[in-house]
Structures are given as structure tokens and as C-alpha cells.
Design an enzyme around this catalytic site. Structure first.
Site, PDB file in Angstrom:
ATOM      1  N   GLU A   1       9.750  -4.471  12.665  1.00 34.43           N
ATOM      2  CA  GLU A   1       9.329  -2.985  11.810  1.00 34.43           C
ATOM      3  C   GLU A   1       7.989  -2.343  12.550  1.00 34.43           C
ATOM      4  OE1 GLU A   1       7.895  -3.675   7.894  1.00 34.43           O
ATOM      5  OE2 GLU A   1       8.946  -1.904   7.243  1.00 34.43           O
TER       6      GLU A   1
ATOM      7  N   CYS B   1       9.588   1.665   3.239  1.00 35.43           N
ATOM      8  CA  CYS B   1      10.445   0.936   3.722  1.00 35.43           C
ATOM      9  C   CYS B   1      11.762   1.450   3.614  1.00 35.43           C
ATOM     10  CB  CYS B   1      10.386  -0.389   2.603  1.00 35.43           C
ATOM     11  SG  CYS B   1      10.857   0.407   1.134  1.00 35.43           S
TER      12      CYS B   1
ATOM     13  N   GLU C   1      -5.017  -3.822  -2.009  1.00 36.44           N
ATOM     14  CA  GLU C   1      -6.406  -3.713  -1.897  1.00 36.44           C
ATOM     15  C   GLU C   1      -6.852  -2.243  -0.987  1.00 36.44           C
ATOM     16  OE1 GLU C   1      -4.734  -6.008  -0.589  1.00 36.44           O
ATOM     17  OE2 GLU C   1      -5.602  -7.032   1.227  1.00 36.44           O
ATOM     18  N   ARG C   2      -5.889  -1.783  -0.447  1.00 35.98           N
ATOM     19  CA  ARG C   2      -5.983  -0.774   0.580  1.00 35.98           C
ATOM     20  C   ARG C   2      -6.083   0.725  -0.084  1.00 35.98           C
ATOM     21  NH1 ARG C   2      -1.784  -1.659   5.681  1.00 35.98           N
ATOM     22  NH2 ARG C   2      -1.902  -4.139   5.149  1.00 35.98           N
TER      23      ARG C   2
ATOM     24  N   SER D   1       5.498  -6.938   3.201  1.00 39.98           N
ATOM     25  CA  SER D   1       6.090  -7.286   4.401  1.00 39.98           C
ATOM     26  C   SER D   1       6.941  -8.629   4.543  1.00 39.98           C
ATOM     27  CB  SER D   1       4.948  -7.254   5.735  1.00 39.98           C
ATOM     28  OG  SER D   1       3.740  -8.466   5.187  1.00 39.98           O
TER      29      SER D   1
ATOM     30  N   PHE E   1       0.801  -1.194   0.026  1.00 35.82           N
ATOM     31  CA  PHE E   1      -0.033   0.097   0.047  1.00 35.82           C
ATOM     32  C   PHE E   1       0.795   1.371   0.068  1.00 35.82           C
ATOM     33  CE2 PHE E   1       0.892   0.114   4.726  1.00 35.82           C
ATOM     34  CZ  PHE E   1       0.990   1.551   4.863  1.00 35.82           C
TER      35      PHE E   1
ATOM     36  N   LYS F   1      -1.240  -6.802  -9.262  1.00 40.58           N
ATOM     37  CA  LYS F   1      -2.254  -7.045  -8.089  1.00 40.58           C
ATOM     38  C   LYS F   1      -1.779  -6.207  -7.120  1.00 40.58           C
ATOM     39  CE  LYS F   1      -2.921  -8.337  -4.524  1.00 40.58           C
ATOM     40  NZ  LYS F   1      -3.449  -7.669  -3.538  1.00 40.58           N
TER      41      LYS F   1
HETATM   42  P1  NAD Z   1       1.591  -6.517   2.982  1.00 41.45           P
HETATM   43  O1  NAD Z   1       2.608  -7.347   3.134  1.00 41.45           O
HETATM   44  O2  NAD Z   1       0.318  -6.615   4.038  1.00 41.45           O
HETATM   45  O3  NAD Z   1       0.791  -6.626   1.626  1.00 41.45           O
HETATM   46  C1  NAD Z   1       1.591  -6.741   0.374  1.00 41.45           C
HETATM   47  C2  NAD Z   1       0.640  -7.257  -0.696  1.00 41.45           C
HETATM   48  O4  NAD Z   1       0.733  -8.587  -0.078  1.00 41.45           O
HETATM   49  C3  NAD Z   1      -0.638  -6.730  -0.806  1.00 41.45           C
HETATM   50  O5  NAD Z   1      -0.828  -6.614  -2.343  1.00 41.45           O
HETATM   51  C4  NAD Z   1      -1.528  -7.692  -0.134  1.00 41.45           C
HETATM   52  O6  NAD Z   1      -2.881  -7.858  -0.795  1.00 41.45           O
HETATM   53  C5  NAD Z   1      -0.949  -9.084  -0.331  1.00 41.45           C
HETATM   54  N1  NAD Z   1      -1.063  -9.792   0.954  1.00 41.45           N
HETATM   55  C6  NAD Z   1      -1.573  -9.432   2.222  1.00 41.45           C
HETATM   56  N2  NAD Z   1      -1.584 -10.578   3.014  1.00 41.45           N
HETATM   57  C7  NAD Z   1      -1.597 -11.626   2.211  1.00 41.45           C
HETATM   58  C8  NAD Z   1      -1.495 -13.077   2.357  1.00 41.45           C
HETATM   59  N3  NAD Z   1      -1.701 -13.448   3.609  1.00 41.45           N
HETATM   60  N4  NAD Z   1      -1.057 -13.979   1.590  1.00 41.45           N
HETATM   61  C9  NAD Z   1      -0.756 -13.330   0.211  1.00 41.45           C
HETATM   62  N5  NAD Z   1      -0.753 -11.970  -0.029  1.00 41.45           N
HETATM   63  C10 NAD Z   1      -0.981 -11.088   0.798  1.00 41.45           C
HETATM   64  O7  NAD Z   1       2.353  -5.206   3.072  1.00 41.45           O
HETATM   65  P2  NAD Z   1       1.779  -3.594   3.226  1.00 41.45           P
HETATM   66  O8  NAD Z   1       1.417  -3.478   4.790  1.00 41.45           O
HETATM   67  O9  NAD Z   1       0.701  -3.264   2.084  1.00 41.45           O
HETATM   68  O10 NAD Z   1       3.062  -2.958   2.875  1.00 41.45           O
HETATM   69  C11 NAD Z   1       3.834  -2.313   3.996  1.00 41.45           C
HETATM   70  C12 NAD Z   1       5.230  -3.292   3.967  1.00 41.45           C
HETATM   71  O11 NAD Z   1       5.795  -3.474   2.689  1.00 41.45           O
HETATM   72  C13 NAD Z   1       6.361  -3.031   4.988  1.00 41.45           C
HETATM   73  O12 NAD Z   1       6.723  -4.030   5.603  1.00 41.45           O
HETATM   74  C14 NAD Z   1       7.089  -2.413   4.115  1.00 41.45           C
HETATM   75  O13 NAD Z   1       8.499  -2.544   4.647  1.00 41.45           O
HETATM   76  C15 NAD Z   1       7.218  -3.090   2.914  1.00 41.45           C
HETATM   77  N6  NAD Z   1       7.862  -2.604   1.784  1.00 41.45           N
HETATM   78  C16 NAD Z   1       9.136  -3.009   1.184  1.00 41.45           C
HETATM   79  C17 NAD Z   1       9.542  -2.456   0.407  1.00 41.45           C
HETATM   80  C18 NAD Z   1      10.812  -3.171  -0.307  1.00 41.45           C
HETATM   81  O14 NAD Z   1      11.308  -2.714  -1.456  1.00 41.45           O
HETATM   82  N7  NAD Z   1      11.823  -3.804   0.717  1.00 41.45           N
HETATM   83  C19 NAD Z   1       9.159  -1.305  -0.170  1.00 41.45           C
HETATM   84  C20 NAD Z   1       7.784  -0.841   0.002  1.00 41.45           C
HETATM   85  C21 NAD Z   1       7.102  -1.607   1.236  1.00 41.45           C
END
Ligand code: NAD
Length: 500
Positions: free
Chosen positions: A382, A280, A175-176, A225, A148, A172
Site C-alpha cells: 500500500e 483505504c 495521535e496525528r 495498517s 489518522f 483511542k
Molecule cells: P496505523 O496503523 O499507523 O495507526 C492506527 C492506530 O494504531 C493509531 O491509533 C495508532 O496510534 C496505533 N498504533 C500505531 N503504531 C502502533 C503499534 N506499534 N502498536 C499498537 N498500536 C499502534 O495507521 P494510520 O497510518 O493511522 O492509518 C492508515 C492505515 O489505516 C492505512 O493502512 C489504511 O489503509 C488503513 N485504514 C483501513 C481502513 C479499513 O477500514 N480497512 C480504514 C481506514 C484506514
């Protein structure tokens, strides 16, 4: 209620009936619903992608690059609209939302040079009458699953290099805040991209699992994450796909005794609290070296934090806006409580912050902890909110060890006037991206982005030449054009050929 739908070539193939709310983080209300897809929507999109991809791959690279040029111009023309839409679902301030779009466009600019960036290699005369050359060919269909916190930049990190190298791509998004990814998909089609080459499917775990298991999808790029990144990596690889999965972070800023503390405080304010800490590459841990540096830094941080303006995301004067939703607000506040319970000193408490006229908004004031120690859970994990933790290091060695031994290894920064210390730190620290007097060392688009340890699974970074490599397979051709002088003897045909 506004409904955000999939963008699937030839229609959306019905609905699963499942939806997810999209909040207005400034007001705290639900502003729209997004349709969550499943196997049927994915199958429809894959069919469209399979039908369109061969012709797209056969389109010469200049023509593919021209679509990127037109897309770049369209995004620039729609910058205000995109930034407002992004800000209204994410909560980041407008200037920061424009930065989100612009950092994605930088990757699109790189993609405009794909004729040069995707050239193969050639060796003339590798053996008698033998030449060897290689070509990069697309995987076929790629998919991107995005978080998100950068709803413009990260989709563009992925679909730009994937599409311009000849793949079809299924996005994909989170969804937020799915509306900007939908608009970017529409603008790509408006720029002349053939139907079926970029489609946007919404969903949660059900859709992600369908993508990971689909035999027609050759590569998956994920950012989110760490636990989910690891899961996506394992499941995707088990299904025979190429997978890169970027995860969470806990970036440290080392402050040496000789650093310009006014500059450090200025940099830290933005890097720790900008975008409410939902980056991140945020800098949520500061490591002053020596007690004197720590005391001087803390003294200077206090007025800087007091001067931070938290406001609605459309407030031009605000330094940062609300976090993305109530659940995330509660999670961040839970970590603040955890830090208190673990014995860290909460110097500034951002909980209980309320913005007049927006009392239901997801606002959190800035928080500062001192005397945080490496054994604390609130240090190890984090937080992803506007919380800065001071971890005091006795000396340079301890300062190098802290980020090096942390489970995450995304980014790190050192602030110093000593070139030798900076040089040694950069060489030794066990982290993927290093800033020297640069608080947020996100590499420019023609370099590549990627952390180490639990911040990334898989071995290829995002964008730059790493992006081109991830979305293409190398084919190597060894050719011989006999000149007719050979005697036809098969004497050596059973020996592994050497070049003599
Ligand atoms: P998230 O892991 O909750 O969601 C990421 C994606 O995974 C979304 O599209 C979501 O729909 C999907 N998802 C959620 N739950 C899932 C599940 N149980 N099984 C499969 N897919 C699932 O992350 P977020 O809260 O949207 O984003 C923040 C996180 O992303 C933080 O941890 C941040 O550090 C990380 N991030 C990392 C980078 C990087 O390049 N390393 C960059 C930006 C964000």
C-alpha cells in the site's frame, strides 16, 4: 503551544510526561502537542466506565437512541467547526472533511433506530409448555483504536453502535489528528450521555497494549495498517477479547473495453487522488483490459491529471491538499522511487511539487505509473498517497485474478456496460466490497463495511447489523412454566432433553 488532552470522567489522572507533535500539514509546522497516556490514565477511565455502564445498559433503548438524536443535531450545528479542525490537522480539503463527518453521522442515524435493530428473537411453544427467546446484551466496556485518515467517520463507526447498545466506550484515536475525536466526545456528553460512557484517551503503542491487556475491556475494534491490525487482533484475542481489526488496502479498478472512458477518468481522478490517496477505499490501481483500452485510458488520464489542483486544505478550488506529515510524504516519495527502480514507467512524477507560499507544507503532486507488473513491491504494498498505477491485463480472466490474488482484499471496482461481465466479476472476485461503475464502494451505514484477506482480521464487519452484533452478546433463554399436570417422574432426566 496548544495541548490536546484526554477526556476522562473526573479528571485526567496526571500525565506520563510524554507528548507527540500535531502538525499543520499546510504549513509544515508543529501546531500543537497531544498528551500520550499510559496505564494510569487507562485505569482511571476504566474505573469511571465500570461505575457508569450498568445504569446506562439499564436505560431503555429509546432513551439511549435519543442521546444519539441530540448528538446528530449538535454535530450538524458544529459541522463547519469540525470540518475546519479536521482539515487543519489531517490536510484533507474542507468539502472532503465534511464528507468524513457526514459518513460518520450516517452511522449515528442508524443508531437512532436501535430499539428496532437490537430486538431479540422469540419462539413460542418450542416444546411442551416451553418458549425460547434471545436477548442482546452489551459486552460491558468496549474500546476503539482508530487511524489518522478518517478522524470523524471511523470513531463514529465504532462508538455509535457500541454506546447505543449499552456499552461504555474508550476511544483511542490517532495521535496525528486527535482534536476532532475529542470534540466528538465532548459533543456526546453535551447531548446528555452520562459521564464515563464515552472517554477519549490518547497514546501510542503503550496505550494500545494497555487496552489490549486490560481484563475489564470486553471488545476492541481497530482500524489502521495491516501489520498493526494483525498484532492487535492476536494480542486482543489472546487476552480473551472479541476483536475486529481492519487493515490496509490496495484496491483495483477494472476497466473493460466497453466502459465509458470519460466517466472512468472522472471517477478515477477522485478515487485515486482525492484526499491525497489517503483512503483505504482509494483506487490506486487501474487495470485496463486489452492494450487498446490501456492506450486510450492513458491518453485520457494525462490531461485529467494535469488539470488536478493541489492546494492548501482550505482552498475551495483544490482537488486535494497535503499529506498528513513529513514522514508520510517521504514514505510515499520512497515508493515512487521504488517503482522507478523496479522498472515501471513513471509517466507523471509528482515528487518535488512545491506550493508557492507553502514551501514547507507536505504536498505531493499526482503521479502516474504505467506498465506496473504484479511482481513489483510497489504494486504489492500500500502506498497511501496520490499515486495511480496502471497494470495492463490481457483479458477478463487476468483482470479478475489480479485483485483476487493480491494480499489485500478491501475494495474493488469494475467499469463496464456489460451486465453479465459485472455480475460474474462480483460473484468471483476475492475481495470484500465491490463497486460496479462505482469507484469507491463504501457501503451505506445500514449495510456493513469490511474487507477480506489482510484487509481485515476477525469475522465481524463495521456498522449496520454487524456492528450491533459485534458490540453485543446473545443470551438465549429456554423457559418452561409447568401447568401442574406433569406426574413428577424423573425417568428421562438423565437423557439430553429433546422437544419430543
Ligand atoms: P496505523 O496503523 O499507523 O495507526 C492506527 C492506530 O494504531 C493509531 O491509533 C495508532 O496510534 C496505533 N498504533 C500505531 N503504531 C502502533 C503499534 N506499534 N502498536 C499498537 N498500536 C499502534 O495507521 P494510520 O497510518 O493511522 O492509518 C492508515 C492505515 O489505516 C492505512 O493502512 C489504511 O489503509 C488503513 N485504514 C483501513 C481502513 C479499513 O477500514 N480497512 C480504514 C481506514 C484506514
Amino acid at each position: 503551544m496548544r495541548i490536546v488532552d484526554h477526556v476522562i470522567s473526573g479528571g485526567t489522572s496526571g500525565s506520563t510526561g510524554r507528548t507527540s507533535p500535531i502538525f499543520d500539514p499546510n504549513a509544515g509546522d508543529v501546531q500543537a502537542e497531544v498528551n500520550l497516556g499510559g496505564q494510569a490514565q487507562l485505569d482511571k477511565a476504566v474505573d469511571a466506565a465500570l461505575a457508569a455502564q450498568p445504569a446506562w445498559a439499564a436505560t431503555n433503548p429509546q432513551k439511549r437512541a435519543r442521546v444519539m438524536f441530540r448528538f446528530k443535531e449538535l454535530v450538524e450545528a458544529h459541522m463547519d467547526e469540525l470540518a475546519h479542525l479536521l482539515s487543519s490537522e489531517h490536510g484533507k480539503v474542507i468539502a472532503d472533511a465534511k464528507g468524513d463527518v457526514q459518513r460518520g453521522l450516517d452511522v449515528i442515524e442508524f443508531c437512532c433506530g436501535i430499539p428496532h435493530a437490537s430486538k431479540g428473537e422469540y419462539t413460542q411453544g418450542a416444546g411442551p409448555g416451553i418458549d425460547v427467546y434471545s436477548m442482546r446484551q452489551p459486552l460491558g466496556i468496549g474500546a476503539g483504536i482508530t487511524p489518522f485518515n478518517f478522524p470523524a467517520m471511523i470513531p463514529m463507526w465504532m462508538f455509535g453502535p457500541a454506546i447505543v447498545t449499552g456499552n461504555a466506550f474508550i476511544l483511542k484515536p490517532s495521535e496525528r489528528d486527535p482534536s476532532v475525536p475529542v470534540r466528538l466526545t465532548e459533543l456526546m456528553l453535551e447531548a446528555g450521555l452520562p459521564e464515563g460512557i464515552l472517554q477519549c484517551l490518547h497514546g501510542d503503542k503503550e496505550m494500545v497494549d494497555a487496552i489490549l491487556d486490560h481484563p475489564a475491556i470486553g471488545g476492541v475494534s481497530f482500524v489502521g495498517s495491516s501489520d498493526i491490525a494483525h498484532y492487535v487482533y492476536q494480542r486482543g484475542v489472546a487476552a480473551g477479547k472479541r476483536v475486529q481489526a481492519m487493515g490496509g488496502a490496495k484496491n483495483h479498478g477494472i476497466v473493460m473495453p466497453d466502459a465509458d472512458l470519460d466517466q472512468v477518468v472522472n471517477d478515477l481522478s477522485g478515487a485515486a487522488f482525492g484526499s491525497a490517496g489517503e483512503r483505504c477505499m482509494a483506487l490506486p490501481v487501474v487495470v485496463p483490459v486489452g492494450e487498446d483500452t490501456a492506450d486510450r485510458l492513458r491518453e485520457k488520464l494525462l490531461p485529467a491529471i494535469a488539470a488536478l489542483r493541489v492546494g492548501v486544505s482550505t482552498d475551495d478550488e483544490a482537488h486535494y491538499g497535503p499529506v498528513v506529515n513529513q514522514a508520510h510524504k517521504e514514505r510515499v516519495e520512497g515508493w515512487i522511487q521504488k517503482g522507478v527502480d523496479e522498472g515501471a514507467e513513471l509517466v507523471v512524477d509528482g515528487r518535488g511539487f512545491s506550493l508557492q507560499g507553502h514551501e514547507k507544507g507536505f504536498f505531493i503532486g499526482p503521479s502516474l505509473f504505467d506498465h506496473v507488473t504484479p511482481d513489483m513491491e510497489s504494486y504489492k504494498e500500500e502506498i497511501f498517497g496520490p499515486v495511480l498505477q496502471i497494470v495492463r491485463a490481457k483479458n477478463f480472466e487476468e483482470a479478475v485474478a489480479l485483485p483476487s490474488q493480491h494480499q489485500y482484499g478491501n475494495g474493488v471496482a469494475i467499469f463496464t456496460r456489460n451486465g453479465n461481465a459485472a455480475r460474474e466479476f462480483a460473484a468471483r472476485v476475492n475481495v470484500g466490497m465491490v463497486g460496479i461503475n462505482v469507484p469507491i464502494p463504501v457501503p451505506v451505514a445500514y449495510h456493513s463495511f469490511g474487507g477480506w484477506k489482510r484487509s481485515a482480521f476477525g469475522d465481524t464487519n463495521q456498522h449496520g447489523m454487524e456492528g450491533v452484533k459485534f458490540w453485543t452478546k446473545v443470551k438465549t433463554i429456554t423457559q418452561r412454566w409447568p401447568d401442574g399436570s406433569a406426574d413428577g417422574s424423573a425417568e428421562n432426566a438423565f437423557v439430553i432433553p429433546t422437544m419430543g
